[in-house]
Design a protein around this motif. Structure first.
Motif, short mmCIF file in Angstrom:
data_model
loop_
_atom_site.label_atom_id
_atom_site.label_comp_id
_atom_site.label_asym_id
_atom_site.label_seq_id
_atom_site.Cartn_x
_atom_site.Cartn_y
_atom_site.Cartn_z
N HIS A 102 40.72 8.37 -4.01
CA HIS A 102 41.64 8.37 -5.15
C HIS A 102 42.17 9.78 -5.42
O HIS A 102 43.36 9.96 -5.71
CB HIS A 102 40.93 7.83 -6.39
CG HIS A 102 40.75 6.34 -6.38
ND1 HIS A 102 39.72 5.72 -5.70
CD2 HIS A 102 41.49 5.34 -6.93
CE1 HIS A 102 39.83 4.42 -5.85
NE2 HIS A 102 40.88 4.15 -6.59
N LYS A 103 41.29 10.77 -5.32
CA LYS A 103 41.74 12.15 -5.52
C LYS A 103 42.71 12.56 -4.43
O LYS A 103 43.71 13.25 -4.68
CB LYS A 103 40.52 13.09 -5.52
CG LYS A 103 40.81 14.49 -6.00
CD LYS A 103 41.13 14.53 -7.47
CE LYS A 103 41.34 15.94 -7.96
NZ LYS A 103 41.66 15.98 -9.41
N LEU A 104 42.44 12.14 -3.19
CA LEU A 104 43.34 12.46 -2.08
C LEU A 104 44.68 11.77 -2.25
O LEU A 104 45.74 12.37 -2.02
CB LEU A 104 42.67 12.03 -0.77
CG LEU A 104 43.30 12.54 0.52
CD1 LEU A 104 43.28 14.06 0.58
CD2 LEU A 104 42.55 11.97 1.72
N ARG A 105 44.67 10.50 -2.69
CA ARG A 105 45.91 9.78 -2.93
C ARG A 105 46.72 10.44 -4.04
O ARG A 105 47.94 10.58 -3.95
CB ARG A 105 45.59 8.32 -3.29
CG ARG A 105 46.75 7.53 -3.87
CD ARG A 105 47.81 7.20 -2.83
NE ARG A 105 47.37 6.18 -1.92
CZ ARG A 105 48.15 5.66 -0.98
NH1 ARG A 105 49.40 6.09 -0.85
NH2 ARG A 105 47.69 4.75 -0.15
N GLU A 106 46.04 10.86 -5.09
CA GLU A 106 46.72 11.53 -6.21
C GLU A 106 47.39 12.82 -5.75
O GLU A 106 48.53 13.10 -6.12
CB GLU A 106 45.70 11.81 -7.31
CG GLU A 106 46.26 12.53 -8.52
CD GLU A 106 45.18 12.84 -9.54
OE1 GLU A 106 45.36 13.79 -10.33
OE2 GLU A 106 44.15 12.14 -9.55
N PRO B 46 29.69 17.42 -8.54
CA PRO B 46 28.61 16.78 -7.77
C PRO B 46 28.61 15.25 -7.90
O PRO B 46 28.16 14.57 -6.99
CB PRO B 46 27.34 17.38 -8.40
CG PRO B 46 27.79 18.65 -9.05
CD PRO B 46 29.19 18.40 -9.51
N MET B 47 29.14 14.73 -9.01
CA MET B 47 29.13 13.28 -9.24
C MET B 47 30.45 12.62 -8.84
O MET B 47 30.83 11.58 -9.38
CB MET B 47 28.84 13.00 -10.72
CG MET B 47 27.54 13.57 -11.22
SD MET B 47 26.11 12.83 -10.39
CE MET B 47 26.19 11.17 -11.09
N TRP B 48 31.16 13.21 -7.88
CA TRP B 48 32.49 12.69 -7.56
C TRP B 48 32.42 11.27 -6.98
O TRP B 48 33.35 10.47 -7.17
CB TRP B 48 33.21 13.62 -6.59
CG TRP B 48 32.61 13.76 -5.22
CD1 TRP B 48 31.74 14.70 -4.80
CD2 TRP B 48 32.86 12.91 -4.08
NE1 TRP B 48 31.42 14.50 -3.48
CE2 TRP B 48 32.09 13.42 -3.01
CE3 TRP B 48 33.65 11.80 -3.86
CZ2 TRP B 48 32.09 12.84 -1.75
CZ3 TRP B 48 33.65 11.21 -2.60
CH2 TRP B 48 32.88 11.74 -1.57
N GLN B 49 31.33 10.93 -6.28
CA GLN B 49 31.23 9.59 -5.73
C GLN B 49 31.15 8.55 -6.85
O GLN B 49 31.75 7.47 -6.76
CB GLN B 49 30.00 9.50 -4.83
CG GLN B 49 30.14 10.33 -3.54
CD GLN B 49 28.88 10.32 -2.72
OE1 GLN B 49 27.79 10.33 -3.27
NE2 GLN B 49 29.01 10.31 -1.42
N LYS B 50 30.41 8.88 -7.91
CA LYS B 50 30.34 7.96 -9.05
C LYS B 50 31.70 7.84 -9.72
O LYS B 50 32.12 6.73 -10.10
CB LYS B 50 29.30 8.47 -10.04
CG LYS B 50 29.15 7.60 -11.27
CD LYS B 50 28.10 8.15 -12.22
CE LYS B 50 27.97 7.29 -13.47
NZ LYS B 50 26.97 7.83 -14.41
N LEU B 51 32.41 8.97 -9.86
CA LEU B 51 33.73 8.93 -10.46
C LEU B 51 34.71 8.13 -9.62
O LEU B 51 35.57 7.41 -10.16
CB LEU B 51 34.26 10.36 -10.66
CG LEU B 51 33.46 11.24 -11.63
CD1 LEU B 51 34.04 12.64 -11.66
CD2 LEU B 51 33.45 10.64 -13.02
N GLU B 52 34.56 8.22 -8.30
CA GLU B 52 35.42 7.44 -7.41
C GLU B 52 35.16 5.94 -7.60
O GLU B 52 36.10 5.14 -7.62
CB GLU B 52 35.16 7.83 -5.96
CG GLU B 52 35.82 9.14 -5.53
CD GLU B 52 37.33 9.00 -5.41
OE1 GLU B 52 38.04 9.78 -6.07
OE2 GLU B 52 37.79 8.11 -4.69
N GLY B 53 33.89 5.58 -7.75
CA GLY B 53 33.56 4.18 -7.99
C GLY B 53 34.15 3.67 -9.29
O GLY B 53 34.67 2.54 -9.37
#
Length: 609
Positions: A69-73, A106-113
């Motif tokens: 999502h960050k990459l798409r943004e 550090p919690m980027w995976q949780k934010l991605e979810g």
């Protein structure tokens, strides 16, 4: 994340001043390789799908997780400007921003979810809104005209629903704020405890007392280190430091010679540096690109200033980094081996009394990260980005002959090889046909050439991010260092490994404090995400481990085998604000060494520890 990627992320955070295309490609050669690899039509631009593939390649392979999502943004920002693809400058900026986001969150995976769930919920709402105008209206079907009173009632209903939705959003936002404040309070308490501990150590050291005291932390219920000043290395004045800031690049690998008199270091600038342990001085600088220049290279202030202006963290022109080094055991002459990011294997003759010279140079096609020799020195194993292992026979004159490739194919019912790059290798000191490999794919594999060329057993759940495997002298115990907060150090009984997945548990698991891990307790206090772990080859009583987050290395004394006692911290070094990427202990357990992001080494005299 391996040490090379971690160091480059640190470079990204520091930034640079020259943004020209040539300077960008020089500062990030691996990014340029990834960009060119996925620029299939050669037009100098990448689509979104190609950018994702290139970024996955940089992170280590197709299975690497990335913040989509960050990459798409980030990509959409260029798409809104009318560009269908991005050039290298835009790609470099996107990778830089997304990498900084991954490093700082550090919690980027949780934010991605959570972002994925929110996107799915919004898609359902949009679909509902699209269907709503198409739903039949009973008034229209019956041909009845709505009165103004009825229209006002429907409007009030819509407004009430809108207010209810807004109130739900505010309640969710308020709950998020409350949860974040709880996290901040917990982090603040941990940082306060950590700062009190550091200040206590500094005050004790400056007072000149014979023993150092530190404040008690939730994870440690001892009041004193109980170490004599000669053995403790918490303070810079307590340890001999080899600081050669002229070359200023990270040290990714360390290895003591079999007799413990010399120390070899592999650096980000592509050079091998040899140090005399007794005199604590550098004696050689070696490079496969310039094999005849073996003296200690000196840099003047002008060269350092020019390097700083280029925004580079190394003064050398090479884009190749040394990833691992290892001395050949029991060899005559003294031979040192190295592998690098270009996939090259180098063998050097470093016999005392003679000028160093290259014995063998074997070029490769992909990055190599792991290197190991059998106890007799006749076999050499290497592994890296290609995910499989190569076995070589070492000739008497230093020649190399590849005899086998392992892990390329798995038959029915066999364990597959590694799916991400291999970072650590160790050969059993007792049986040269048995060895262990660890990679970024969260598994360690046990190989036995006597039963075939496929792994004989698997150990899942490890998070190896560097050279963090070691086997005991008797070949029964495996030391594993993981890049995580919980259970960073573990010991496994190699005799209990099984071909069946998920059936092996560690015989001992330890926290960074040295305490024995307990499943019902949460990790408290400072921790370290390990890149390196090793122990002495003689008695396997001392463990050296180092990593990032806390940016330190520690020496632990291991309790007797079978004991459930905690590891005892006998020495500690700090990375001067950066990560510590490498650690090594001499075979006789006389001295340990750590290499950091600033290129400096720290030697620890362990005879009184």
């Amino acid at each position: 994340m391996d040490p090379i990627q971690a160091f480059r992320l640190q470079q990204i955070r520091h930034g640079g001043t020259d943004t020209s295309l040539v300077a960008l490609r020089e500062s990030s050669p691996s990014w340029g390789v990834a960009f060119d690899m996925f620029d299939k039509d050669g037009d100098g631009s990448l689509s979104y799908e190609e950018s994702v593939q290139a970024f996955q390649h940089i992170l280590g392979g197709k299975l690497a997780q990335l913040p989509s999502h960050k990459l798409r943004e980030a990509f959409d920002q260029y798409r809104q400007l009318g560009y269908s693809g991005i050039d290298f400058k835009a790609f470099h900026q996107i990778v830089k921003d997304v990498s900084r986001y991954m490093a700082d969150t550090p919690m980027w995976q949780k934010l991605e979810g959570e972002a994925e769930e929110e996107q799915q919920r919004q898609q359902k709402l949009d679909a509902l809104e699209q269907r709503r105008p198409q739903e039949p209206d009973v008034y229209q079907i019956c041909g009845i005209k709505k009165t103004q009173e009825l229209k006002d009632l429907e409007l009030k209903k819509e407004q009430a629903l809108e207010r209810a939705r807004a109130a739900a959003k505010w309640r969710a936002a308020g709950q998020a704020v409350i949860e974040s404040q709880k996290v901040v309070r917990r982090l603040g308490a941990a940082r306060l405890a950590s700062s009190v501990q550091r200040s206590t150590i500094q005050d004790a050291g400056s007072s000149g007392s014979r023993k150092l005291e530190r404040a008690a932390s939730p994870s440690q219920r001892v009041d004193k280190l109980g170490l004599e000043r000669g053995a403790s290395i918490d303070l810079p004045t307590d340890i001999p430091e080899l600081k050669f800031r002229g070359y200023g690049s990270a040290c990714f690998a360390l290895s003591f010679s079999p007799d413990g008199s010399r120390l070899a270091g592999g650096y980000f600038d592509g050079c091998l540096r040899i140090f005399d342990v007794d005199t604590k001085s550098q004696i050689h600088t070696l490079s496969l690109e310039h094999p005849h220049e073996v003296g200690v290279r000196q840099y003047d202030n002008d060269e350092v200033e020019i390097a700083n202006q280029r925004g580079r963290n190394t003064l050398a022109e090479s884009d190749v980094a040394i990833t691992n080094v290892c001395w050949v055991p029991n060899s005559r002459p003294s031979i040192l081996a190295s592998v690098d990011t270009a996939g090259t294997i180098g063998l050097w003759d470093l016999t005392k009394g003679r000028a160093p010279h290259v014995l063998s140079k074997v070029p490769g096609n992909a990055e190599l990260n792991a290197l190991a020799f059998s106890q007799g020195g006749g076999r050499m194993l290497v592994g890296g980005q290609e995910c499989f292992l190569k076995l070589y026979d070492l000739g008497a004159a230093g020649s190399l002959r590849q005899v086998q490739t392992l892990g390329q194919w798995s038959g029915l019912g066999r364990i597959a090889g590694h799916t991400l790059k291999v970072l650590s290798l160790r050969i059993d000191p007792v049986c040269p046909d048995v060895f262990v490999s660890g990679g970024l794919d969260k598994q360690a594999l046990l190989w036995d050439l006597r039963v075939g060329g496929n792994p004989a057993a698997v150990l899942q759940g490890t998070e190896i991010s560097g050279d963090a495997l070691d086997i005991s002298r008797d070949g029964t115990t495996l030391l594993v260092g993981s890049h995580r907060k919980d259970n960073p150090l573990q010991l496994f009984d190699l005799r209990m490994l099984s071909p069946r997945l998920g059936e092996v548990t560690a015989c001992c698991s330890y926290q960074w404090s040295g305490e024995v891990s307990e499943s019902e307790r949460q990790v408290q206090g400072p921790s370290c995400l390990l890149f390196a772990a090793a122990w002495d080859a003689f008695a396997n009583t001392l463990i050296a481990a180092a990593g990032e987050k806390e940016g330190m290395g520690q020496i632990f004394r291991r309790p007797p085998p079978g004991s459930k006692q905690a590891l005892k911290v006998v020495a500690r070094v700090h990375g001067n604000g950066g990560a510590v990427y490498s650690a090594a202990v001499s075979e006789d357990a006389r001295v340990a060494a750590f290499g950091g992001a600033d290129g400096s080494l720290r030697l620890c005299d362990l005879r009184d520890a």
